[in-house]
Design a protein around this motif. Structure first.
Motif, PDB file in Angstrom:
ATOM      1  N   TYR A 129       9.228  47.233  42.058  1.00  0.00           N
ATOM      2  CA  TYR A 129       7.392  47.290  41.124  1.00  0.00           C
ATOM      3  C   TYR A 129       7.226  46.259  41.061  1.00  0.00           C
ATOM      4  N   PRO A 130       5.456  45.351  41.043  1.00  0.00           N
ATOM      5  CA  PRO A 130       5.433  44.866  40.517  1.00  0.00           C
ATOM      6  C   PRO A 130       4.823  44.880  39.406  1.00  0.00           C
ATOM      7  N   TRP A 131       4.930  43.907  39.017  1.00  0.00           N
ATOM      8  CA  TRP A 131       4.951  43.873  37.063  1.00  0.00           C
ATOM      9  C   TRP A 131       3.796  44.966  36.178  1.00  0.00           C
ATOM     10  N   VAL A 132       2.715  44.215  37.690  1.00  0.00           N
ATOM     11  CA  VAL A 132       0.878  45.091  36.951  1.00  0.00           C
ATOM     12  C   VAL A 132       1.142  46.240  37.397  1.00  0.00           C
ATOM     13  N   ILE A 134       3.623  48.054  35.536  1.00  0.00           N
ATOM     14  CA  ILE A 134       4.589  48.665  35.532  1.00  0.00           C
ATOM     15  C   ILE A 134       3.787  48.921  33.727  1.00  0.00           C
ATOM     16  N   TYR A 135       4.454  49.742  33.658  1.00  0.00           N
ATOM     17  CA  TYR A 135       3.594  49.983  31.978  1.00  0.00           C
ATOM     18  C   TYR A 135       5.117  50.019  30.805  1.00  0.00           C
ATOM     19  N   GLY A 136       5.626  49.464  30.761  1.00  0.00           N
ATOM     20  CA  GLY A 136       6.966  49.758  30.200  1.00  0.00           C
ATOM     21  C   GLY A 136       8.041  50.728  30.222  1.00  0.00           C
ATOM     22  N   MET A 137       9.368  50.231  29.557  1.00  0.00           N
ATOM     23  CA  MET A 137      10.136  50.644  29.805  1.00  0.00           C
ATOM     24  C   MET A 137      10.877  51.641  28.818  1.00  0.00           C
ATOM     25  N   GLU A 149       8.029  53.160  33.157  1.00  0.00           N
ATOM     26  CA  GLU A 149       6.732  54.117  32.870  1.00  0.00           C
ATOM     27  C   GLU A 149       5.779  53.138  33.714  1.00  0.00           C
ATOM     28  N   LEU A 150       5.203  54.334  35.071  1.00  0.00           N
ATOM     29  CA  LEU A 150       4.283  54.116  35.808  1.00  0.00           C
ATOM     30  C   LEU A 150       2.820  54.299  35.714  1.00  0.00           C
ATOM     31  N   PRO A 151       1.247  53.236  36.064  1.00  0.00           N
ATOM     32  CA  PRO A 151       0.712  54.903  35.373  1.00  0.00           C
ATOM     33  C   PRO A 151       0.287  56.329  35.842  1.00  0.00           C
ATOM     34  N   ASP A 152      -0.899  56.837  35.458  1.00  0.00           N
ATOM     35  CA  ASP A 152      -0.700  58.036  35.419  1.00  0.00           C
ATOM     36  C   ASP A 152       0.343  59.229  35.088  1.00  0.00           C
ATOM     37  N   GLU A 154       3.946  58.832  35.673  1.00  0.00           N
ATOM     38  CA  GLU A 154       5.014  59.114  36.610  1.00  0.00           C
ATOM     39  C   GLU A 154       6.112  58.266  36.044  1.00  0.00           C
ATOM     40  N   TYR A 155       7.342  57.956  36.028  1.00  0.00           N
ATOM     41  CA  TYR A 155       7.887  57.298  36.019  1.00  0.00           C
ATOM     42  C   TYR A 155       9.092  57.164  36.597  1.00  0.00           C
ATOM     43  N   VAL A 156      10.392  56.491  37.249  1.00  0.00           N
ATOM     44  CA  VAL A 156      11.178  56.753  37.710  1.00  0.00           C
ATOM     45  C   VAL A 156      12.873  56.510  37.205  1.00  0.00           C
ATOM     46  N   PRO A 157      13.982  57.118  37.290  1.00  0.00           N
ATOM     47  CA  PRO A 157      14.599  56.598  36.751  1.00  0.00           C
ATOM     48  C   PRO A 157      15.335  55.852  36.797  1.00  0.00           C
TER      49      PRO A 157
END
Length: 187
Positions: A129-132, A134-137, A149-152, A154-157
């Motif tokens: 995932y590029p930094w742009v 990513i909304y944070g951890m 944390e990702l847009p909309d 969504e998240y990835v464990p």
């Protein structure tokens, strides 16, 4: 991060986002199209879980103990079926195969990060995932693992960040936050 972009998208994703070149939907589409994209730059952070390694070894010991025991007692009493030495060796052999895949699966989780982005490897698959995008951890209260944390919404464990790792995970989160502050866009 310069990569071969899809038709119509700029080659430099970081500059495209900061100049307003791509919308959030376009960023998601871009990231989905290049899920296997990674970076050639050295990793600044590599995190694995000691808890998962410990769990993997405990699982291997239990599986092997059960399969060795079953191999030893399968031919103790006559049940009407012929039990050969191959049958007795098959139980530990199957235990080795199960243990091998169990160990690989449980020790696979890893998170790596550098100036281009974050690579997350969980039980199945690896994704960059590029930094742009990513909304944070976050590490929600009561959760066993952190999540990216990702847009909309969504998240990835991130299974490499286990709450049971104690002080090690605290240091790993602090190191990730430093990279977040350094490379993540200010949007």
């Amino acid at each position: 991060m310069a990569i071969n972009a899809p038709d119509g998208a700029p080659d430099d994703l970081r500059n495209a986002h900061t100049t307003g070149g791509l919308s959030d939907a376009e960023l998601q589409e871009y990231t989905a199209a290049f899920a296997d994209t990674t970076t050639a730059k050295p990793w600044e952070l590599v995190v694995t879980s000691k808890t998962m390694k410990r769990l993997a070894w405990i699982s291997v010991v239990v599986v092997m103990a059960v399969h060795i025991f079953m191999g030893a007692v399968v031919g103790v009493d006559f049940t009407g079926a012929a039990v050969t030495s191959i049958d007795k060796l098959a139980f530990p052999g199957i235990g080795l195969v199960i243990s091998f895949f169990l160990y690989l699966g449980l020790t696979r989780a890893r998170v790596r990060a550098n100036e281009d982005g974050v690579e997350i490897r969980n039980f199945i698959g690896t994704r960059f995932y590029p930094w742009v995008v990513i909304y944070g951890m976050s590490f929600p209260k009561g959760s066993r693992v952190a999540r990216l944390e990702l847009p909309d919404f969504e998240y990835v464990p991130m299974w490499a960040y286990q709450s049971r790792d104690g002080q090690d995970v605290v240091q790993a989160v602090e190191a990730f936050r430093e990279l977040e502050n350094k490379y993540m866009p200010e949007d």
